[in-house]
Design a protein around this motif. Structure first.
Motif, PDB file in Angstrom:
ATOM      1  N   ASN A   1       0.841  -1.192   0.000  1.00 18.98           N
ATOM      2  CA  ASN A   1       0.000   0.000   0.000  1.00 18.98           C
ATOM      3  C   ASN A   1       0.876   1.241   0.000  1.00 18.98           C
ATOM      4  O   ASN A   1       1.827   1.335   0.778  1.00 18.98           O
ATOM      5  CB  ASN A   1      -0.910   0.034   1.240  1.00 18.98           C
ATOM      6  CG  ASN A   1      -1.898  -1.117   1.269  1.00 18.98           C
ATOM      7  OD1 ASN A   1      -2.231  -1.686   0.232  1.00 18.98           O
ATOM      8  ND2 ASN A   1      -2.354  -1.480   2.451  1.00 18.98           N
ATOM      9  N   LEU A   2       0.542   2.189  -0.871  1.00 14.45           N
ATOM     10  CA  LEU A   2       1.259   3.457  -0.956  1.00 14.45           C
ATOM     11  C   LEU A   2       0.265   4.580  -0.740  1.00 14.45           C
ATOM     12  O   LEU A   2      -0.722   4.698  -1.470  1.00 14.45           O
ATOM     13  CB  LEU A   2       1.934   3.587  -2.331  1.00 14.45           C
ATOM     14  CG  LEU A   2       2.776   4.838  -2.569  1.00 14.45           C
ATOM     15  CD1 LEU A   2       3.959   4.891  -1.611  1.00 14.45           C
ATOM     16  CD2 LEU A   2       3.268   4.890  -4.017  1.00 14.45           C
ATOM     17  N   GLY A   3       0.526   5.417   0.264  1.00 15.74           N
ATOM     18  CA  GLY A   3      -0.415   6.457   0.654  1.00 15.74           C
ATOM     19  C   GLY A   3      -0.507   7.616  -0.330  1.00 15.74           C
ATOM     20  O   GLY A   3       0.359   7.799  -1.202  1.00 15.74           O
ATOM     21  N   ALA A   4      -1.525   8.416  -0.165  1.00 16.69           N
ATOM     22  CA  ALA A   4      -1.782   9.565  -1.031  1.00 16.69           C
ATOM     23  C   ALA A   4      -0.616  10.546  -0.994  1.00 16.69           C
ATOM     24  O   ALA A   4      -0.102  10.873   0.077  1.00 16.69           O
ATOM     25  CB  ALA A   4      -3.066  10.263  -0.610  1.00 16.69           C
ATOM     26  N   GLY A   5      -0.206  10.999  -2.181  1.00 18.57           N
ATOM     27  CA  GLY A   5       0.834  12.013  -2.276  1.00 18.57           C
ATOM     28  C   GLY A   5       2.238  11.531  -1.997  1.00 18.57           C
ATOM     29  O   GLY A   5       3.176  12.331  -1.952  1.00 18.57           O
ATOM     30  N   SER A   6       2.428  10.228  -1.830  1.00 14.18           N
ATOM     31  CA  SER A   6       3.766   9.684  -1.559  1.00 14.18           C
ATOM     32  C   SER A   6       4.515   9.420  -2.863  1.00 14.18           C
ATOM     33  O   SER A   6       3.908   9.231  -3.917  1.00 14.18           O
ATOM     34  CB  SER A   6       3.669   8.394  -0.740  1.00 14.18           C
ATOM     35  OG  SER A   6       3.246   8.681   0.572  1.00 14.18           O
ATOM     36  N   VAL A   7       5.857   9.383  -2.760  1.00 14.77           N
ATOM     37  CA  VAL A   7       6.704   9.210  -3.939  1.00 14.77           C
ATOM     38  C   VAL A   7       7.751   8.137  -3.672  1.00 14.77           C
ATOM     39  O   VAL A   7       8.399   8.137  -2.623  1.00 14.77           O
ATOM     40  CB  VAL A   7       7.425  10.525  -4.314  1.00 14.77           C
ATOM     41  CG1 VAL A   7       8.339  10.319  -5.518  1.00 14.77           C
ATOM     42  CG2 VAL A   7       6.430  11.645  -4.578  1.00 14.77           C
ATOM     43  N   ILE A   8       7.915   7.224  -4.632  1.00 19.06           N
ATOM     44  CA  ILE A   8       9.029   6.275  -4.616  1.00 19.06           C
ATOM     45  C   ILE A   8       9.929   6.638  -5.784  1.00 19.06           C
ATOM     46  O   ILE A   8       9.526   6.559  -6.950  1.00 19.06           O
ATOM     47  CB  ILE A   8       8.540   4.821  -4.735  1.00 19.06           C
ATOM     48  CG1 ILE A   8       7.605   4.482  -3.571  1.00 19.06           C
ATOM     49  CG2 ILE A   8       9.739   3.860  -4.754  1.00 19.06           C
ATOM     50  CD1 ILE A   8       7.009   3.093  -3.644  1.00 19.06           C
ATOM     51  N   GLU A   9      11.150   7.047  -5.466  1.00 20.75           N
ATOM     52  CA  GLU A   9      12.054   7.563  -6.486  1.00 20.75           C
ATOM     53  C   GLU A   9      12.739   6.441  -7.278  1.00 20.75           C
ATOM     54  O   GLU A   9      12.693   5.267  -6.899  1.00 20.75           O
ATOM     55  CB  GLU A   9      13.107   8.468  -5.838  1.00 20.75           C
ATOM     56  CG  GLU A   9      12.545   9.764  -5.279  1.00 20.75           C
ATOM     57  CD  GLU A   9      12.123  10.763  -6.350  1.00 20.75           C
ATOM     58  OE1 GLU A   9      12.229  10.454  -7.551  1.00 20.75           O
ATOM     59  OE2 GLU A   9      11.690  11.869  -5.982  1.00 20.75           O
ATOM     60  N   ASP A  10      13.411   6.842  -8.371  1.00 17.98           N
ATOM     61  CA  ASP A  10      14.100   5.907  -9.253  1.00 17.98           C
ATOM     62  C   ASP A  10      15.123   5.047  -8.517  1.00 17.98           C
ATOM     63  O   ASP A  10      15.704   5.463  -7.518  1.00 17.98           O
ATOM     64  CB  ASP A  10      14.843   6.670 -10.351  1.00 17.98           C
ATOM     65  CG  ASP A  10      13.900   7.193 -11.427  1.00 17.98           C
ATOM     66  OD1 ASP A  10      12.923   6.495 -11.743  1.00 17.98           O
ATOM     67  OD2 ASP A  10      14.148   8.296 -11.943  1.00 17.98           O
ATOM     68  N   PHE A  11      15.320   3.850  -9.065  1.00 21.12           N
ATOM     69  CA  PHE A  11      16.342   2.887  -8.641  1.00 21.12           C
ATOM     70  C   PHE A  11      16.081   2.302  -7.252  1.00 21.12           C
ATOM     71  O   PHE A  11      16.936   1.636  -6.690  1.00 21.12           O
ATOM     72  CB  PHE A  11      17.749   3.504  -8.706  1.00 21.12           C
ATOM     73  CG  PHE A  11      18.035   4.169 -10.025  1.00 21.12           C
ATOM     74  CD1 PHE A  11      18.087   3.433 -11.199  1.00 21.12           C
ATOM     75  CD2 PHE A  11      18.226   5.545 -10.093  1.00 21.12           C
ATOM     76  CE1 PHE A  11      18.316   4.052 -12.408  1.00 21.12           C
ATOM     77  CE2 PHE A  11      18.460   6.172 -11.309  1.00 21.12           C
ATOM     78  CZ  PHE A  11      18.516   5.418 -12.480  1.00 21.12           C
ATOM     79  N   SER A  12      14.892   2.548  -6.718  1.00 15.61           N
ATOM     80  CA  SER A  12      14.510   1.900  -5.468  1.00 15.61           C
ATOM     81  C   SER A  12      13.967   0.504  -5.756  1.00 15.61           C
ATOM     82  O   SER A  12      13.525   0.208  -6.869  1.00 15.61           O
ATOM     83  CB  SER A  12      13.451   2.723  -4.731  1.00 15.61           C
ATOM     84  OG  SER A  12      13.981   3.945  -4.290  1.00 15.61           O
ATOM     85  N   THR A  13      14.012  -0.353  -4.725  1.00 15.40           N
ATOM     86  CA  THR A  13      13.440  -1.696  -4.809  1.00 15.40           C
ATOM     87  C   THR A  13      12.471  -1.877  -3.655  1.00 15.40           C
ATOM     88  O   THR A  13      12.822  -1.626  -2.501  1.00 15.40           O
ATOM     89  CB  THR A  13      14.527  -2.782  -4.732  1.00 15.40           C
ATOM     90  OG1 THR A  13      15.414  -2.632  -5.841  1.00 15.40           O
ATOM     91  CG2 THR A  13      13.928  -4.172  -4.760  1.00 15.40           C
ATOM     92  N   ILE A  14      11.257  -2.314  -3.991  1.00 15.35           N
ATOM     93  CA  ILE A  14      10.246  -2.612  -2.973  1.00 15.35           C
ATOM     94  C   ILE A  14       9.911  -4.087  -3.096  1.00 15.35           C
ATOM     95  O   ILE A  14       9.533  -4.561  -4.174  1.00 15.35           O
ATOM     96  CB  ILE A  14       8.962  -1.773  -3.176  1.00 15.35           C
ATOM     97  CG1 ILE A  14       9.293  -0.279  -3.345  1.00 15.35           C
ATOM     98  CG2 ILE A  14       7.992  -2.017  -2.022  1.00 15.35           C
ATOM     99  CD1 ILE A  14       9.896   0.380  -2.140  1.00 15.35           C
ATOM    100  N   ASN A  15      10.026  -4.834  -1.994  1.00 20.06           N
ATOM    101  CA  ASN A  15       9.786  -6.272  -2.027  1.00 20.06           C
ATOM    102  C   ASN A  15       8.889  -6.676  -0.857  1.00 20.06           C
ATOM    103  O   ASN A  15       9.257  -6.491   0.307  1.00 20.06           O
ATOM    104  CB  ASN A  15      11.119  -7.027  -1.968  1.00 20.06           C
ATOM    105  CG  ASN A  15      10.952  -8.513  -2.203  1.00 20.06           C
ATOM    106  OD1 ASN A  15      10.157  -9.174  -1.566  1.00 20.06           O
ATOM    107  ND2 ASN A  15      11.732  -9.053  -3.128  1.00 20.06           N
ATOM    108  N   ASN A  16       7.724  -7.217  -1.186  1.00 17.28           N
ATOM    109  CA  ASN A  16       6.791  -7.683  -0.153  1.00 17.28           C
ATOM    110  C   ASN A  16       6.687  -9.201  -0.133  1.00 17.28           C
ATOM    111  O   ASN A  16       5.716  -9.753   0.392  1.00 17.28           O
ATOM    112  CB  ASN A  16       5.407  -7.058  -0.361  1.00 17.28           C
ATOM    113  CG  ASN A  16       4.654  -7.691  -1.529  1.00 17.28           C
ATOM    114  OD1 ASN A  16       5.256  -8.318  -2.409  1.00 17.28           O
ATOM    115  ND2 ASN A  16       3.340  -7.513  -1.571  1.00 17.28           N
TER     116      ASN A  16
END
Length: 204
Positions: free
Chosen positions: A65-80
């Motif tokens: 889940n990503l909240g309103a107005g949030s930003v994930i910038e380039d070259f990041s990794t998200i793993n669930n």
């Protein structure tokens, strides 16, 4: 009992399901999962942004889940893959961050560049088996609202970072940090704490 619970409890069904979701020798979901399952399973708040060069290794059997107005910038990794990843509103996940669940991040959090937040650890105790093949253990990480984490920091499994905490750049957080503190170092230690009685930040 849900279908997901039945699959998780049956080793054969679990192996089959994982083969359908994840290509052999990879740790990211298949294209059909990314295109047809994840958009319906995961939640993104209004105005949230995930940059094109972000690596989203997210699967439908855990939350992302990503909240309103949030930003994930380039070259990041998200793993669930081993735990939920929940990110609050108006939060910035900086360039090159790695976030591996189970992780919960609050609202108005700033993560600078090249930060690792990982709730995952590999076993190492059996000396006749490589750590990469041993069982994993997971411990939830909580990062409170209004936190600022400096570049190149590491947040380890099981840690809670309280509200309005500042973590100095390059710190390794191995123990929980209480609300309204500044912590720095390896391992990170509290060096300042806000005094509500005096209305100032005081050295510890």
């Amino acid at each position: 009992m849900s279908i997901i619970s039945k699959i998780k409890e049956n080793p054969k069904l679990k192996k089959l399901a994982l083969a359908l979701l994840i290509p052999s020798n990879e740790h990211r979901p298949r294209l059909w999962v990314r295109l047809f399952l994840n958009p319906f399973k995961h939640k993104r708040g209004k105005g949230s942004i995930i940059r094109n060069r972000t690596r989203l290794d997210v699967f439908p059997f855990n939350e992302f889940n990503l909240g309103a107005g949030s930003v994930i910038e380039d070259f990041s990794t998200i793993n669930n893959g081993v735990g939920n990843v929940v990110i609050g509103a108006k939060t910035i996940i900086g360039i090159g961050n790695v976030i591996i669940g189970p992780v919960t991040i609050g609202d108005h959090v700033m993560l600078a560049q090249n930060i690792v937040v990982s709730g995952l650890n590999h076993g190492y105790e059996m000396i006749d088996i490589p750590p990469s093949l041993q069982k994993v253990s997971c411990k939830q990480i909580f990062i409170g609202d209004n936190v600022w984490i400096g570049a190149n920091s590491v947040i380890t499994a099981g840690v809670t970072i309280g509200k309005h905490v500042v973590i100095g750049g390059g710190s390794v957080v191995t123990k929980s940090i209480p609300d309204y503190c500044v912590a720095v170092g390896n391992p990170a230690k509290v060096v300042k704490q806000y005094s509500f009685e005096e209305g100032i930040w005081k050295k510890v």
